[in-house]
Design a protein around this motif. Structure first.
Motif, mmCIF file in Angstrom:
data_model
loop_
_atom_site.group_PDB
_atom_site.id
_atom_site.type_symbol
_atom_site.label_atom_id
_atom_site.label_comp_id
_atom_site.label_asym_id
_atom_site.label_seq_id
_atom_site.Cartn_x
_atom_site.Cartn_y
_atom_site.Cartn_z
ATOM 1 N N LEU A 42 3.411 -8.237 1.257
ATOM 2 C CA LEU A 42 4.768 -8.754 1.391
ATOM 3 C C LEU A 42 5.397 -8.348 2.723
ATOM 4 O O LEU A 42 6.104 -9.136 3.345
ATOM 5 C CB LEU A 42 5.653 -8.263 0.245
ATOM 6 C CG LEU A 42 5.235 -8.657 -1.166
ATOM 7 C CD1 LEU A 42 6.200 -8.072 -2.188
ATOM 8 C CD2 LEU A 42 5.144 -10.160 -1.311
ATOM 9 N N GLU A 43 5.164 -7.083 3.121
ATOM 10 C CA GLU A 43 5.695 -6.570 4.384
ATOM 11 C C GLU A 43 4.612 -5.745 5.061
ATOM 12 O O GLU A 43 3.904 -4.989 4.408
ATOM 13 C CB GLU A 43 6.920 -5.674 4.137
ATOM 14 C CG GLU A 43 8.083 -6.393 3.481
ATOM 15 C CD GLU A 43 9.205 -5.428 3.090
ATOM 16 O OE1 GLU A 43 9.331 -4.356 3.709
ATOM 17 O OE2 GLU A 43 9.940 -5.762 2.150
ATOM 18 N N LYS A 44 4.502 -5.856 6.389
ATOM 19 C CA LYS A 44 3.432 -5.167 7.116
ATOM 20 C C LYS A 44 3.701 -3.692 7.377
ATOM 21 O O LYS A 44 2.775 -2.939 7.582
ATOM 22 C CB LYS A 44 3.171 -5.864 8.453
ATOM 23 C CG LYS A 44 2.453 -7.177 8.304
ATOM 24 C CD LYS A 44 1.974 -7.693 9.636
ATOM 25 C CE LYS A 44 1.280 -9.003 9.470
ATOM 26 N NZ LYS A 44 -0.094 -8.991 9.829
ATOM 27 N N GLY A 45 4.948 -3.278 7.418
ATOM 28 C CA GLY A 45 5.246 -1.888 7.753
ATOM 29 C C GLY A 45 5.150 -1.686 9.259
ATOM 30 O O GLY A 45 5.128 -2.647 10.032
ATOM 31 N N ASP A 46 5.048 -0.426 9.686
ATOM 32 C CA ASP A 46 4.983 -0.140 11.125
ATOM 33 C C ASP A 46 3.574 -0.426 11.661
ATOM 34 O O ASP A 46 2.715 -0.960 10.949
ATOM 35 C CB ASP A 46 5.437 1.293 11.423
ATOM 36 C CG ASP A 46 4.465 2.367 10.948
ATOM 37 O OD1 ASP A 46 3.337 2.051 10.534
ATOM 38 O OD2 ASP A 46 4.852 3.548 10.999
ATOM 39 N N ASP A 47 3.324 -0.065 12.913
ATOM 40 C CA ASP A 47 2.033 -0.360 13.551
ATOM 41 C C ASP A 47 0.850 0.267 12.812
ATOM 42 O O ASP A 47 -0.268 -0.234 12.880
ATOM 43 C CB ASP A 47 2.025 0.125 15.003
ATOM 44 C CG ASP A 47 2.924 -0.722 15.892
ATOM 45 O OD1 ASP A 47 3.286 -1.841 15.479
ATOM 46 O OD2 ASP A 47 3.267 -0.258 16.991
ATOM 47 N N ASN A 48 1.081 1.374 12.114
ATOM 48 C CA ASN A 48 0.015 2.045 11.362
ATOM 49 C C ASN A 48 -0.083 1.570 9.915
ATOM 50 O O ASN A 48 -1.040 1.891 9.221
ATOM 51 C CB ASN A 48 0.236 3.564 11.369
ATOM 52 C CG ASN A 48 0.182 4.128 12.763
ATOM 53 O OD1 ASN A 48 -0.705 3.804 13.534
ATOM 54 N ND2 ASN A 48 1.149 4.963 13.092
ATOM 55 N N GLY A 49 0.945 0.853 9.454
ATOM 56 C CA GLY A 49 0.968 0.391 8.066
ATOM 57 C C GLY A 49 1.906 1.180 7.170
ATOM 58 O O GLY A 49 2.057 0.867 5.992
ATOM 59 N N LEU A 50 2.556 2.218 7.720
ATOM 60 C CA LEU A 50 3.516 2.985 6.936
ATOM 61 C C LEU A 50 4.700 2.082 6.601
ATOM 62 O O LEU A 50 5.231 1.392 7.469
ATOM 63 C CB LEU A 50 3.987 4.206 7.725
ATOM 64 C CG LEU A 50 4.795 5.239 6.952
ATOM 65 C CD1 LEU A 50 3.947 5.870 5.844
ATOM 66 C CD2 LEU A 50 5.307 6.317 7.885
ATOM 67 N N GLY A 51 5.093 2.071 5.342
ATOM 68 C CA GLY A 51 6.180 1.200 4.906
ATOM 69 C C GLY A 51 5.703 -0.177 4.465
ATOM 70 O O GLY A 51 6.508 -0.994 4.007
ATOM 71 N N ALA A 52 4.408 -0.445 4.576
ATOM 72 C CA ALA A 52 3.865 -1.729 4.128
ATOM 73 C C ALA A 52 4.101 -1.879 2.630
ATOM 74 O O ALA A 52 3.980 -0.919 1.874
ATOM 75 C CB ALA A 52 2.374 -1.819 4.440
ATOM 76 N N VAL A 53 4.441 -3.091 2.224
ATOM 77 C CA VAL A 53 4.705 -3.380 0.819
ATOM 78 C C VAL A 53 3.779 -4.504 0.375
ATOM 79 O O VAL A 53 3.620 -5.503 1.079
ATOM 80 C CB VAL A 53 6.176 -3.793 0.594
ATOM 81 C CG1 VAL A 53 6.432 -4.177 -0.862
ATOM 82 C CG2 VAL A 53 7.118 -2.673 1.024
ATOM 83 N N GLY A 54 3.160 -4.304 -0.777
ATOM 84 C CA GLY A 54 2.277 -5.329 -1.324
ATOM 85 C C GLY A 54 2.320 -5.332 -2.829
ATOM 86 O O GLY A 54 2.819 -4.394 -3.456
ATOM 87 N N VAL A 55 1.782 -6.409 -3.410
ATOM 88 C CA VAL A 55 1.758 -6.559 -4.864
ATOM 89 C C VAL A 55 0.316 -6.702 -5.332
ATOM 90 O O VAL A 55 -0.432 -7.544 -4.833
ATOM 91 C CB VAL A 55 2.564 -7.801 -5.310
ATOM 92 C CG1 VAL A 55 2.440 -8.022 -6.814
ATOM 93 C CG2 VAL A 55 4.016 -7.681 -4.904
ATOM 94 N N PHE A 56 -0.068 -5.850 -6.292
ATOM 95 C CA PHE A 56 -1.347 -5.983 -6.977
ATOM 96 C C PHE A 56 -1.066 -6.690 -8.293
ATOM 97 O O PHE A 56 -0.136 -6.324 -9.018
ATOM 98 C CB PHE A 56 -1.967 -4.613 -7.274
ATOM 99 C CG PHE A 56 -2.549 -3.938 -6.076
ATOM 100 C CD1 PHE A 56 -3.797 -4.303 -5.598
ATOM 101 C CD2 PHE A 56 -1.857 -2.929 -5.432
ATOM 102 C CE1 PHE A 56 -4.343 -3.677 -4.486
ATOM 103 C CE2 PHE A 56 -2.389 -2.294 -4.322
ATOM 104 C CZ PHE A 56 -3.644 -2.668 -3.850
ATOM 105 N N SER A 57 -1.870 -7.700 -8.616
ATOM 106 C CA SER A 57 -1.756 -8.408 -9.894
ATOM 107 C C SER A 57 -3.023 -8.113 -10.680
ATOM 108 O O SER A 57 -4.109 -8.550 -10.296
ATOM 109 C CB SER A 57 -1.610 -9.912 -9.666
ATOM 110 O OG SER A 57 -0.442 -10.174 -8.922
ATOM 111 N N THR A 58 -2.885 -7.331 -11.767
ATOM 112 C CA THR A 58 -4.023 -6.885 -12.561
ATOM 113 C C THR A 58 -3.769 -7.175 -14.031
ATOM 114 O O THR A 58 -2.811 -6.650 -14.605
ATOM 115 C CB THR A 58 -4.250 -5.366 -12.361
ATOM 116 O OG1 THR A 58 -4.321 -5.087 -10.954
ATOM 117 C CG2 THR A 58 -5.528 -4.905 -13.028
#
Length: 145
Positions: A42-58
């Protein structure tokens, strides 16, 4: 005040901490080696990926998670933003060089939103995290794809 629930699962792989860390930060590919379902960023976060947001559907359950800790070769952490009836869910995967490989410690804390259900979610999530650690160990031990 709701009781803080704690989960702690350990594993060991012959892979290096850097190799295990590489698998953890590549959340898009978790469904390839773990019991997690599809992943959508959903969101990439900073250059390292900190703050990245994603959704797992299980299995019909969607869990929206944010990356909260990135220490290359040492620690990966995430927090649940929504998706399960728990509050303040935080999980960390600590990696320590050990016995020509890596000791993995996947641990989390949370409180139940519904009083009296903490034990249930501790057991359910503890079992799921156990499967995650087993899958991570198996995938890391196979080496690079």
């Amino acid at each position: 005040m709701a009781k803080i629930q704690r989960i702690s699962v350990h594993g060991h792989t012959s892979a290096s901490p850097d190799a295990v860390y590489a698998l953890l930060v590549d959340r898009e590919h978790w469904p390839d080696w773990s019991p997690m379902g599809a992943f959508r960023q959903l969101e990439k976060g900073d250059d390292n990926g900190l703050g990245a947001v994603g959704v797992f559907s299980t299995n019909g359950v969607n869990s929206c998670e944010e990356v909260i800790a990135l220490e290359p070769g040492k620690r990966f952490g995430y927090a649940l933003k929504k998706g399960l009836p728990v509050r303040d869910y935080r999980a960390y995967v600590d990696l320590t060089p050990e016995r020509n490989g890596t000791a993995i410690h996947w641990h989390s804390t949370f409180t139940a939103k519904i009083p009296g259900t903490g034990w249930f979610y501790r057991r359910f999530l503890g079992h799921f995290i156990g499967r995650m650690v087993e899958s991570l160990v198996a995938r890391a031990s196979r080496g690079a794809p």
